[in-house]
Scaffold this motif. Structure first.
Motif, PDB file in Angstrom:
ATOM      1  N   ASP A   1       7.375-116.506  17.637  1.00  0.00           N
ATOM      2  CA  ASP A   1       8.080-115.669  18.616  1.00  0.00           C
ATOM      3  C   ASP A   1       9.590-115.854  18.514  1.00  0.00           C
ATOM      4  N   MET A   2      10.031-117.111  18.424  1.00  0.00           N
ATOM      5  CA  MET A   2      11.473-117.364  18.338  1.00  0.00           C
ATOM      6  C   MET A   2      12.047-116.882  17.013  1.00  0.00           C
ATOM      7  N   GLN A   3      11.315-117.078  15.932  1.00  0.00           N
ATOM      8  CA  GLN A   3      11.835-116.654  14.635  1.00  0.00           C
ATOM      9  C   GLN A   3      11.884-115.140  14.506  1.00  0.00           C
ATOM     10  N   LEU A   4      10.997-114.431  15.186  1.00  0.00           N
ATOM     11  CA  LEU A   4      11.084-112.970  15.198  1.00  0.00           C
ATOM     12  C   LEU A   4      12.307-112.524  15.992  1.00  0.00           C
ATOM     13  N   GLU A   5      12.580-113.179  17.121  1.00  0.00           N
ATOM     14  CA  GLU A   5      13.790-112.859  17.893  1.00  0.00           C
ATOM     15  C   GLU A   5      15.046-113.156  17.077  1.00  0.00           C
ATOM     16  N   TRP A   6      15.040-114.302  16.383  1.00  0.00           N
ATOM     17  CA  TRP A   6      16.168-114.686  15.535  1.00  0.00           C
ATOM     18  C   TRP A   6      16.383-113.627  14.452  1.00  0.00           C
ATOM     19  N   SER A   7      15.287-113.167  13.868  1.00  0.00           N
ATOM     20  CA  SER A   7      15.347-112.140  12.828  1.00  0.00           C
ATOM     21  C   SER A   7      15.870-110.820  13.381  1.00  0.00           C
ATOM     22  N   ASP A   8      15.380-110.411  14.547  1.00  0.00           N
ATOM     23  CA  ASP A   8      15.800-109.136  15.140  1.00  0.00           C
ATOM     24  C   ASP A   8      17.288-109.130  15.455  1.00  0.00           C
ATOM     25  N   ASN A   9      17.814-110.301  15.801  1.00  0.00           N
ATOM     26  CA  ASN A   9      19.233-110.384  16.175  1.00  0.00           C
ATOM     27  C   ASN A   9      20.157-110.641  14.994  1.00  0.00           C
ATOM     28  N   PHE A  10      19.674-111.365  13.972  1.00  0.00           N
ATOM     29  CA  PHE A  10      20.575-111.789  12.910  1.00  0.00           C
ATOM     30  C   PHE A  10      20.085-111.462  11.500  1.00  0.00           C
ATOM     31  N   GLY A  11      19.047-110.657  11.392  1.00  0.00           N
ATOM     32  CA  GLY A  11      18.616-110.174  10.088  1.00  0.00           C
ATOM     33  C   GLY A  11      17.996-111.213   9.180  1.00  0.00           C
ATOM     34  N   THR A  12      17.546-112.332   9.726  1.00  0.00           N
ATOM     35  CA  THR A  12      16.945-113.375   8.901  1.00  0.00           C
ATOM     36  C   THR A  12      15.521-112.986   8.494  1.00  0.00           C
ATOM     37  N   ILE A  13      15.033-113.641   7.443  1.00  0.00           N
ATOM     38  CA  ILE A  13      13.691-113.373   6.938  1.00  0.00           C
ATOM     39  C   ILE A  13      12.822-114.573   7.291  1.00  0.00           C
ATOM     40  N   PRO A  14      11.950-114.448   8.284  1.00  0.00           N
ATOM     41  CA  PRO A  14      11.197-115.606   8.772  1.00  0.00           C
ATOM     42  C   PRO A  14      10.125-116.072   7.800  1.00  0.00           C
ATOM     43  N   CYS A  15       9.863-117.375   7.800  1.00  0.00           N
ATOM     44  CA  CYS A  15       8.759-117.939   7.027  1.00  0.00           C
ATOM     45  C   CYS A  15       7.445-117.863   7.799  1.00  0.00           C
ATOM     46  N   GLN A  16       7.532-117.713   9.107  1.00  0.00           N
ATOM     47  CA  GLN A  16       6.337-117.566   9.928  1.00  0.00           C
ATOM     48  C   GLN A  16       5.656-116.237   9.591  1.00  0.00           C
ATOM     49  N   LYS A  17       4.387-116.290   9.205  1.00  0.00           N
ATOM     50  CA  LYS A  17       3.689-115.087   8.755  1.00  0.00           C
ATOM     51  C   LYS A  17       3.606-114.026   9.849  1.00  0.00           C
ATOM     52  N   ASP A  18       3.308-114.446  11.074  1.00  0.00           N
ATOM     53  CA  ASP A  18       3.209-113.484  12.177  1.00  0.00           C
ATOM     54  C   ASP A  18       4.549-112.804  12.440  1.00  0.00           C
ATOM     55  N   ALA A  19       5.624-113.553  12.322  1.00  0.00           N
ATOM     56  CA  ALA A  19       6.953-112.975  12.521  1.00  0.00           C
ATOM     57  C   ALA A  19       7.312-112.040  11.381  1.00  0.00           C
TER      58      ALA A  19
END
Length: 355
Positions: free
Chosen positions: A295-313
């Motif tokens: 959940d946090m890594q998806l929010e981080w991605s949505d705000n800063f364009g990062t590519i999460p390692c978490q599969k669900d994100a």
């Protein structure tokens, strides 16, 4: 790996000067202390060392952590600077959590006994091959490192090595080698010319190309608007990290050209670790469980364009990330060779090539 005395002394001086400003050793919270279910003190301030503090990330992370019940202080530095500071502070540690460094830097911290083994509660939902086999650091994002260009520029290079050509002199920008982006891109170029009989394991041709690429560049100064200078054509080419590119495209309503070398681009995995001698271990684990969650890594991605390692994100990232990733492939790199030599390569570049 051998430490350079001058680097450590410089980092130590920087650390001592920073103490009075950063204050990581104290909580900065005078309210009555409360204790969570794990027994960790919820009012303790966690000091986070990171190379992910630019573009408003530090303020965003502080505020999100506060909403989740964590008090944090963020010390933003380049990746190599984080490593050097932690080594310099080894006998008087100020850091609790390390966020965002790549494998090269974490391997140095492991060797120097600056981080400790731990295990988050989300290891089953990331690619197991990305996890440190010894259990010291765990992946949160993956970051392609790019050369981007002005949308109207008509001579986009096809590979980093093209920048050694005279036609590109003074037309591109590079970040300081003390940061993870420049450090890794430089290593990804130099390591192509591996030669066991060459200086520092690199052939003469490799050093000639490295000297031209670094010597012909404009070195980005602190506070300089390097993105604005791409857009206005001052320097039409720029070295940048993928998440920053996507963020700038949204913020400035601009579409950059992206170089896509046949050999691929360096992908770095950014991870989380806990400092060796923190006295807030339980609270640090709770914080890292939260920060590395899907959940946090998806929010981080949505705000800063990062590519999460978490599969669900990763399955729910924005279309811009999916579009970018569809253009890129990962360069195959000998990370062990790079980790063993990168400090010496950087020292040579700073002494001989940087102008």
């Amino acid at each position: 790996m051998k430490k350079k005395v001058t680097m450590v002394m410089a980092a130590l001086m920087a650390s001592l000067m920073a103490v009075s400003f950063v204050g990581c050793g104290s909580s900065g919270n005078s309210s009555e202390k409360t204790t969570g279910a794990s027994g960790a003190n919820n009012s303790e301030t966690i000091c986070v060392y990171t190379n992910n503090a630019s573009d408003g990330r530090d303020e965003w992370l502080i505020n999100k952590a506060k909403e989740a019940g964590f008090n944090i202080q963020v010390v933003g530095l380049g990746a190599s600077e984080v490593t050097n500071r932690m080594i310099a502070e080894k006998n008087n540690p100020l850091c609790d959590v390390v966020f965002g460094l790549n494998n090269i830097e974490y391997e140095k911290l492991k060797e120097e006994d600056c981080i400790q083994q731990w295990k988050p509660d989300w290891t089953e939902t990331v690619d197991q091959s990305l996890i440190d086999k010894d259990g010291y650091y765990y992946p949160v994002t993956t970051t392609p490192l790019l050369l981007i260009g002005n949308a109207e520029y008509n001579n986009m290079p096809s590979d980093w090595t093209d920048l050694a050509k005279d036609e590109y002199k003074g037309l591109y920008q590079l970040h300081p080698l003390g940061g993870g982006t420049a450090n890794t891109v430089y290593a990804s170029i130099v390591s192509r010319y591996k030669d066991p009989n060459g200086e520092l394991g690199v052939s003469e041709e490799g050093w000639e190309i490295a000297a031209k690429i670094i010597g012909n560049a404009h070195n980005i100064a602190e506070g300089e608007d390097s993105i604005g200078e791409i857009i206005d054509g001052t320097y039409p080419l720029d070295q940048h990290w993928a998440s920053g590119v996507l963020t700038e495209e949204k913020t400035r309503d601009y579409k950059f050209q992206i170089m896509t070398p046949e050999v691929g681009v360096p992908f770095v995995v950014e991870s989380l670790a806990i400092a060796k001698d923190t006295d807030k271990y339980d609270r640090c684990v709770e914080f890292c469980n939260w920060l590395g969650s899907a959940d946090m890594q998806l929010e981080w991605s949505d705000n800063f364009g990062t590519i999460p390692c978490q599969k669900d994100a990763l399955e729910n990232v924005g279309s811009d990330i999916r579009e970018l990733m569809g253009k890129l492939k990962s360069q195959e790199l000998d990370w062990q060779f790079i980790a063993e030599n990168v400090d010496a390569w950087v020292e040579k570049a700073e002494l001989e090539f940087v102008k």
